[in-house]
Design an enzyme around this catalytic site. Sequence first.
Site, PDB file in Angstrom:
ATOM      1  N   HIS A  98       0.837  -1.197   0.000  1.00  0.00           N
ATOM      2  CA  HIS A  98       0.000   0.000   0.000  1.00  0.00           C
ATOM      3  C   HIS A  98       0.876   1.254   0.000  1.00  0.00           C
ATOM      4  CE1 HIS A  98      -3.127  -2.826   0.902  1.00  0.00           C
ATOM      5  NE2 HIS A  98      -2.555  -3.165   2.032  1.00  0.00           N
ATOM      6  N   GLU A 126      -1.621  -0.696   8.318  1.00  0.00           N
ATOM      7  CA  GLU A 126      -2.589  -1.645   8.867  1.00  0.00           C
ATOM      8  C   GLU A 126      -1.923  -2.610   9.835  1.00  0.00           C
ATOM      9  OE1 GLU A 126      -4.050  -3.342   5.241  1.00  0.00           O
ATOM     10  OE2 GLU A 126      -2.390  -4.750   5.046  1.00  0.00           O
ATOM     11  N   HIS A 131       3.347  -7.750   1.209  1.00  0.00           N
ATOM     12  CA  HIS A 131       2.677  -8.685   2.113  1.00  0.00           C
ATOM     13  C   HIS A 131       1.544  -9.413   1.408  1.00  0.00           C
ATOM     14  CE1 HIS A 131       0.253  -4.981   2.373  1.00  0.00           C
ATOM     15  NE2 HIS A 131      -0.765  -5.786   2.593  1.00  0.00           N
ATOM     16  N   ARG A 161      -1.286  -4.346  -6.431  1.00  0.00           N
ATOM     17  CA  ARG A 161      -1.135  -5.794  -6.576  1.00  0.00           C
ATOM     18  C   ARG A 161       0.057  -6.064  -7.481  1.00  0.00           C
ATOM     19  NH1 ARG A 161      -5.935  -6.759  -8.962  1.00  0.00           N
ATOM     20  NH2 ARG A 161      -7.014  -6.572  -6.978  1.00  0.00           N
TER      21      ARG A 161
END
Length: 323
Positions: free
Chosen positions: A105, A122, A180, A200
């Site tokens: 991200h 996150e 991740h 992605r």
Amino acid sequence: MKNTLYPLKFHPILKDKIWGGEKLKTLLNKDSKLPNIGESWEISDVDGDTSIVSNGTLENQSLKHVLSSYKADVLGEKIYERFGNKFPLLIKFIDAKEDLSIQLHPNDELAAKRHNSFGKTEMWYVMQADKDANLIVDFNQPMTKELYLEHLDKHSLTEILNFDKVKTGDAYFIEVGRVHAIGAGVLLAEIQQTSDITYRIYDWDRTDADGNSRELHTDLAIDAIGFDMPDNFRVSYDQEANHSNKMVSCPYFTTNYVKVNTTLERENTYDSFMIYICVEGEAELKTATHSERIKKGETILIPAALKTFQIVAKDATLLEVYV
């Protein structure tokens, strides 16, 4: 005249995913006829996916409407000054029946410039994991942009990724830029900034029912990847009962582990809303005027204006979140 604020529950927003499974229905009691539920968005202010209140006098009101009506009484003064009528966190449960794509991200600066969005820092808390289930976090060797591109070009990216075998209770902090993926067989709770921006970079060469591959974001990702990040993503934390045990504290959120087997008096001194995510058992949250139960797989929002409350449980495990 405005209604008195109280602990707010929301209808989950369920997402059908190519990699999703049955655990959100079978283990967390989410009601859906979707075949592959990958995500349950518990509290969301993402455009197009705004949570709707499911309890009390504000039932059927959107989170956006509640924020515009109550402002700092929900968010807290400092948070309202910073975010206005925008809820800063997104809370999810995620069930990966199959591996998720390898992704990362962008940070706040890149996300704002490219997508008019926040970045996406996150954390994960593993609620259940099948035998030998993994999370992929970062690289398994010192990494450079050139070496990464070489493996990407040769379709050998998995050779340089770090696979961590996980079990219930494991926790991970995923900073922006860190590569991740959630592996097959993992059910987890996710706490993140309000953002749906994901780059992605590899999707296991899979296709959908029509034979189409999902879009990759190879070029966007290059500027966003952290190639030399510290090995500090595994979260160690205490589990003292009836106490808020610090797990993660960053500029975007703080998360504590709270195991309750009695009546726990809580005082909100943070000038922030508080969120409780029930990851095991069930508990009752009591304010001076209201009482709400939450059980495993449920989430509740305590508005900032509610300064004192009780958590009553015989045996419950909660994640406590605030800004």
